[in-house]
Design a protein around this motif. Sequence first.
Motif, PDB file in Angstrom:
ATOM      1  N   MET A 266       1.451  -8.602   0.908  1.00 38.30           N
ATOM      2  CA  MET A 266       2.045  -7.294   1.163  1.00 38.30           C
ATOM      3  C   MET A 266       2.808  -7.346   2.477  1.00 38.30           C
ATOM      4  N   THR A 267       4.026  -6.860   2.478  1.00 34.62           N
ATOM      5  CA  THR A 267       4.866  -6.906   3.675  1.00 34.62           C
ATOM      6  C   THR A 267       4.946  -5.529   4.316  1.00 34.62           C
ATOM      7  N   ALA A 268       5.564  -5.464   5.492  1.00 32.47           N
ATOM      8  CA  ALA A 268       5.808  -4.204   6.200  1.00 32.47           C
ATOM      9  C   ALA A 268       4.518  -3.412   6.408  1.00 32.47           C
ATOM     10  N   ILE A 269       3.511  -4.078   6.997  1.00 29.52           N
ATOM     11  CA  ILE A 269       2.227  -3.396   7.213  1.00 29.52           C
ATOM     12  C   ILE A 269       2.059  -2.919   8.656  1.00 29.52           C
ATOM     13  N   ASP A 270       3.130  -2.987   9.454  1.00 30.97           N
ATOM     14  CA  ASP A 270       3.027  -2.574  10.854  1.00 30.97           C
ATOM     15  C   ASP A 270       2.659  -1.103  11.003  1.00 30.97           C
ATOM     16  N   SER A 271       3.044  -0.296  10.014  1.00 34.38           N
ATOM     17  CA  SER A 271       2.772   1.139  10.093  1.00 34.38           C
ATOM     18  C   SER A 271       1.343   1.493   9.706  1.00 34.38           C
ATOM     19  N   VAL A 272       0.632   0.583   9.052  1.00 35.41           N
ATOM     20  CA  VAL A 272      -0.674   0.896   8.473  1.00 35.41           C
ATOM     21  C   VAL A 272      -1.704   1.145   9.568  1.00 35.41           C
TER      22      VAL A 272
ATOM     23  N   VAL B 131      -8.600  -6.852  17.214  1.00 35.94           N
ATOM     24  CA  VAL B 131      -9.470  -7.015  16.048  1.00 35.94           C
ATOM     25  C   VAL B 131      -9.006  -6.108  14.915  1.00 35.94           C
ATOM     26  N   ARG B 132      -8.625  -4.883  15.245  1.00 39.25           N
ATOM     27  CA  ARG B 132      -8.147  -3.953  14.223  1.00 39.25           C
ATOM     28  C   ARG B 132      -6.898  -4.513  13.523  1.00 39.25           C
ATOM     29  N   GLY B 133      -5.978  -5.079  14.325  1.00 42.08           N
ATOM     30  CA  GLY B 133      -4.765  -5.652  13.759  1.00 42.08           C
ATOM     31  C   GLY B 133      -5.045  -6.872  12.896  1.00 42.08           C
ATOM     32  N   LEU B 134      -5.967  -7.738  13.353  1.00 40.39           N
ATOM     33  CA  LEU B 134      -6.318  -8.930  12.577  1.00 40.39           C
ATOM     34  C   LEU B 134      -6.985  -8.554  11.264  1.00 40.39           C
ATOM     35  N   LEU B 135      -7.854  -7.559  11.300  1.00 45.19           N
ATOM     36  CA  LEU B 135      -8.507  -7.114  10.075  1.00 45.19           C
ATOM     37  C   LEU B 135      -7.498  -6.536   9.090  1.00 45.19           C
ATOM     38  N   THR B 136      -6.570  -5.739   9.596  1.00 47.99           N
ATOM     39  CA  THR B 136      -5.548  -5.145   8.731  1.00 47.99           C
ATOM     40  C   THR B 136      -4.732  -6.229   8.049  1.00 47.99           C
ATOM     41  N   ARG B 137      -4.326  -7.234   8.808  1.00 45.33           N
ATOM     42  CA  ARG B 137      -3.547  -8.330   8.221  1.00 45.33           C
ATOM     43  C   ARG B 137      -4.396  -9.115   7.222  1.00 45.33           C
ATOM     44  N   TYR B 138      -5.644  -9.407   7.566  1.00 41.52           N
ATOM     45  CA  TYR B 138      -6.541 -10.152   6.685  1.00 41.52           C
ATOM     46  C   TYR B 138      -6.718  -9.433   5.351  1.00 41.52           C
ATOM     47  N   PHE B 139      -6.867  -8.113   5.408  1.00 47.15           N
ATOM     48  CA  PHE B 139      -7.108  -7.335   4.203  1.00 47.15           C
ATOM     49  C   PHE B 139      -5.847  -7.172   3.353  1.00 47.15           C
ATOM     50  N   LEU B 140      -4.709  -6.900   3.965  1.00 48.72           N
ATOM     51  CA  LEU B 140      -3.546  -6.450   3.207  1.00 48.72           C
ATOM     52  C   LEU B 140      -2.520  -7.536   2.885  1.00 48.72           C
TER      53      LEU B 140
ATOM     54  N   PRO C 234      -2.484 -10.542   1.544  1.00 50.11           N
ATOM     55  CA  PRO C 234      -2.438 -11.299   0.282  1.00 50.11           C
ATOM     56  C   PRO C 234      -1.951 -10.510  -0.927  1.00 50.11           C
ATOM     57  N   PHE C 235      -1.828  -9.187  -0.817  1.00 52.61           N
ATOM     58  CA  PHE C 235      -1.535  -8.385  -2.001  1.00 52.61           C
ATOM     59  C   PHE C 235      -0.055  -8.418  -2.371  1.00 52.61           C
ATOM     60  N   ASN C 236       0.190  -8.435  -3.671  1.00 46.90           N
ATOM     61  CA  ASN C 236       1.531  -8.255  -4.220  1.00 46.90           C
ATOM     62  C   ASN C 236       1.566  -6.866  -4.846  1.00 46.90           C
ATOM     63  N   GLU C 237       2.229  -5.918  -4.178  1.00 51.22           N
ATOM     64  CA  GLU C 237       2.211  -4.534  -4.643  1.00 51.22           C
ATOM     65  C   GLU C 237       2.979  -4.326  -5.946  1.00 51.22           C
ATOM     66  N   GLU C 238       3.734  -5.353  -6.382  1.00 52.05           N
ATOM     67  CA  GLU C 238       4.434  -5.249  -7.666  1.00 52.05           C
ATOM     68  C   GLU C 238       3.483  -5.496  -8.838  1.00 52.05           C
ATOM     69  N   GLU C 239       2.412  -6.234  -8.596  1.00 52.32           N
ATOM     70  CA  GLU C 239       1.459  -6.574  -9.656  1.00 52.32           C
ATOM     71  C   GLU C 239       0.379  -5.500  -9.679  1.00 52.32           C
ATOM     72  N   GLN C 240       0.532  -4.536 -10.529  1.00 54.05           N
ATOM     73  CA  GLN C 240      -0.280  -3.325 -10.476  1.00 54.05           C
ATOM     74  C   GLN C 240      -1.270  -3.232 -11.635  1.00 54.05           C
ATOM     75  N   TYR C 241      -2.429  -2.652 -11.319  1.00 51.00           N
ATOM     76  CA  TYR C 241      -3.485  -2.392 -12.284  1.00 51.00           C
ATOM     77  C   TYR C 241      -3.825  -0.903 -12.230  1.00 51.00           C
TER      78      TYR C 241
ATOM     79  N   PHE D  16      -7.483   3.396   4.696  1.00 54.08           N
ATOM     80  CA  PHE D  16      -6.216   3.229   5.394  1.00 54.08           C
ATOM     81  C   PHE D  16      -5.374   4.493   5.280  1.00 54.08           C
ATOM     82  N   SER D  17      -4.516   4.691   6.250  1.00 50.76           N
ATOM     83  CA  SER D  17      -3.463   5.701   6.158  1.00 50.76           C
ATOM     84  C   SER D  17      -2.136   5.038   6.507  1.00 50.76           C
ATOM     85  N   GLN D  18      -1.035   5.734   6.198  1.00 50.27           N
ATOM     86  CA  GLN D  18       0.315   5.242   6.485  1.00 50.27           C
ATOM     87  C   GLN D  18       0.597   3.888   5.816  1.00 50.27           C
ATOM     88  N   VAL D  19       0.137   3.749   4.572  1.00 51.36           N
ATOM     89  CA  VAL D  19       0.380   2.515   3.819  1.00 51.36           C
ATOM     90  C   VAL D  19       1.708   2.654   3.080  1.00 51.36           C
TER      91      VAL D  19
END
Length: 348
Positions: free
Chosen positions: A1-7, A40-49, A51-58, A115-118
């Motif tokens: 997932m890209t553009a996560i600076d706002s999250v 730590v908050r920034g590293l966790l956010t990057r670690y969590f988000l 790997p996701f491909n937001e185009e591949e939806q369930y 999360f907010s601002q995703v």
Amino acid sequence: MTAIDSVVLEQAVVHQLGNPTRGEELKLSANPLSLNDPIVRGLLTRYFLHPFNEEEQYRFTHISNLELNEMYHYVSALFDKPASFMEQSALMAHFLYTKSTHANVKQGELYVTRFSQVPFGTEYVEAVGIFKSETKEPFLKVFPHGKSFEVAAEDGININKLDKGCLVFRQNREEGYIVCVVDNTNKQNEARYWVNDFLQVMRNTNSYHHTDTALGMCKLFIHNEMAEKFEVSKSDQIDMLNRSMDYFKTKDEFRMDEFAREVLHHDEVIESFHQYKNVYESARQVAIEEEFPIHLSAVKKQQRFFKSVLKLDKNFHIYIHGRKDLIEQGYDELIGKRFYKLYFDEES
């Protein structure tokens, strides 16, 4: 997932759970993470988000009633009442623990986050994340010891490798939300407990899904089915893989009959292709449409798996990008070896 600076990572908690069939326990945390350290908050956010491909939806689903899907119920309650964060995270941990009975399921940590601002399309939305880390990797820690330094080994989590994850966007609640899924440790069907048993999600049948599935089917047909049924060389297979990829990269719409004519050419190969499609759909429990808009993100993803490399013993790798007519294959009886002859204008 890209553009996560706002999250903004609003809340996070860690629970530990194992495999009940091995006598491993479920240990619930009494409090959420403090998240006071911005690094730590920034590293966790990057670690969590990341790997996701937001185009591949369930989407969450259930055989009879969507409201009976446990994770859909817990996530909905958390969206409706953020103050119930700890309560809902404990219910999620309990539910995952009951589904962790397969022999391949490993002990690990369950992270539940809010999360907010995703970023989602042109909007910023709320999201709930559920993640599990199962793999520990050794790392070295250097620390001062008097006037010298010492090195100690510890086990920890590689923040560049998320094992399992689920990101639920606060969108399309009535249809089961927009859900993204990661499962990097159980690729085989015998341990798909994360997707099937715990989350109970189904892929959305959008253009991304259709493009991804059709390309995957085409690749397997050329690699496996053609090699079994027809006399075809590796260079012929690579040429057909290249033609398949070119079709998807240059067309706006996929049309099954047009693809078969332009890429496969021969009637007997086309017939075999249609038969393989039916077998593939039945085995994978998917439906490949005869026509659909081509999604370029899915093409880009699949392109990594369309290998155009001809490997000759352990000595040579030939990258073939087109013009199969400039490749000639033969056999030298004098030395008893096969050969390829390549024609070109200049080398660089």
